[in-house]
Design a protein around this motif. Structure first.
Motif, PDB file in Angstrom:
ATOM      1  N   SER A  59       0.922  -1.520  -0.304  1.00  0.00           N
ATOM      2  CA  SER A  59       0.014  -0.363   0.069  1.00  0.00           C
ATOM      3  C   SER A  59       1.090   0.943  -0.031  1.00  0.00           C
ATOM      4  O   SER A  59       0.180   2.092  -0.570  1.00  0.00           O
ATOM      5  N   ILE A  60       1.600   1.036   0.622  1.00  0.00           N
ATOM      6  CA  ILE A  60       3.192   2.764   0.818  1.00  0.00           C
ATOM      7  C   ILE A  60       3.278   2.443  -0.952  1.00  0.00           C
ATOM      8  O   ILE A  60       3.625   3.648  -0.762  1.00  0.00           O
ATOM      9  N   ALA A  61       4.313   1.341  -1.774  1.00  0.00           N
ATOM     10  CA  ALA A  61       4.586   1.501  -2.631  1.00  0.00           C
ATOM     11  C   ALA A  61       3.204   1.604  -3.696  1.00  0.00           C
ATOM     12  O   ALA A  61       3.408   3.034  -4.616  1.00  0.00           O
ATOM     13  N   SER A  62       2.051   1.643  -3.927  1.00  0.00           N
ATOM     14  CA  SER A  62       1.358   2.272  -4.389  1.00  0.00           C
ATOM     15  C   SER A  62       0.451   3.512  -3.780  1.00  0.00           C
ATOM     16  O   SER A  62       0.391   4.498  -5.193  1.00  0.00           O
ATOM     17  N   SER A  63       0.593   4.142  -2.858  1.00  0.00           N
ATOM     18  CA  SER A  63       0.290   5.490  -2.373  1.00  0.00           C
ATOM     19  C   SER A  63       1.828   6.529  -2.653  1.00  0.00           C
ATOM     20  O   SER A  63       1.504   7.936  -1.509  1.00  0.00           O
ATOM     21  N   ALA A  64       3.239   5.858  -2.893  1.00  0.00           N
ATOM     22  CA  ALA A  64       4.175   7.115  -2.574  1.00  0.00           C
ATOM     23  C   ALA A  64       3.861   8.510  -2.975  1.00  0.00           C
ATOM     24  O   ALA A  64       4.377   9.111  -2.334  1.00  0.00           O
TER      25      ALA A  64
END
Length: 247
Positions: A59-64
């Motif tokens: 999720s962090i990678a997707s919303s970075a």
């Protein structure tokens, strides 16, 4: 592990990652799946913690690109999450499990109701004054996340929605960010000293990463009002289930 079991773990991880990002209740899917595989409760718990770190990573990678728009906020939340995760992990080792578990159903129920009533709560001046204590709340939830974790997503989501002006879609991102870091701290300890079932953890982590990656765009397309109701109902259901188990 057979190919079919590995595939089932990946699928369970994906479902847990997506559901966890949307509702904050990933372990309702992943933990029972590990038990069904034949792991003991202790092994399932530590394996689940290690595997679910990948949900936060996805999720962090997707919303970075969205998260980095407020770098000071991210640095503060990261410090609070890591510190809370360290304290929570230490408490798990040093304190008896019954010390905090008895109040968990009540905390989760309060958080679920707060999410449901969030639009009205934000309008109340006494609630608005709580915004100054938001970092303290994040730290305390991160401690709980490192200590036990069930329902921690509902708690941090409720805290962010009520104490800040963040919309639901961004509150979900911040929730995944904070708990991902807090869980990472706990997972490092479990990986070093706990009975982690690594094939299951890796398979579930692959699915969890993909589920977490898909979470942000899915939440962005869901009606906020309906999502609040779903999360509140799931949170109350978890609180009732935990109360039944512990009491």
């Amino acid at each position: 592990m057979t190919v079919w079991v590995i595939a089932a773990m990946v699928a369970a991880g994906f479902a847990a990652g997506l559901i966890g990002y949307i509702t904050g209740l990933a372990s309702l899917v992943s933990y029972p799946a590990l038990l069904a595989m034949g792991l003991s409760p202790v092994a399932a718990n530590v394996t689940n913690t290690v595997a679910m770190v990948a949900v936060g990573g996805g999720s962090i990678a997707s919303s970075a690109s969205e998260l980095v728009k407020n770098k000071p906020q991210m640095r503060l939340l990261a410090a609070l999450a890591v510190a809370g995760g360290v304290v929570g992990s230490a408490l798990l080792i040093l304190a008896p499990g019954s010390t905090f578990e008895a109040v968990v159903p009540v905390l989760i129920a309060i958080a679920a109701v707060a999410i449901l009533l969030q639009p009205r709560l934000r309008e109340r001046p006494e609630v608005a004054r709580l915004a100054r204590y938001y970092p303290v709340g994040v730290f305390l939830v991160a401690i709980y996340g490192g200590y036990f974790g069930a329902g921690a997503g509902v708690m941090i989501l409720a805290l962010t929605l009520v104490a800040t002006s963040e919309p639901l879609w961004r509150a979900a991102m911040l929730k995944a960010y904070v708990l991902g870091l807090a869980n990472l701290v706990a997972a490092i300890g479990f990986a070093a000293f706990g009975p982690v079932h690594w094939p299951a953890a890796i398979a579930m982590a692959i699915g969890g990463f993909l589920g977490g990656w898909c979470g942000p765009p899915v939440v962005a397309r869901i009606d906020a009002g309906r999502l609040r109701v779903v999360v509140a109902i799931c949170g109350l259901g978890l609180a009732a289930w935990l109360a039944r188990v512990w009491f």
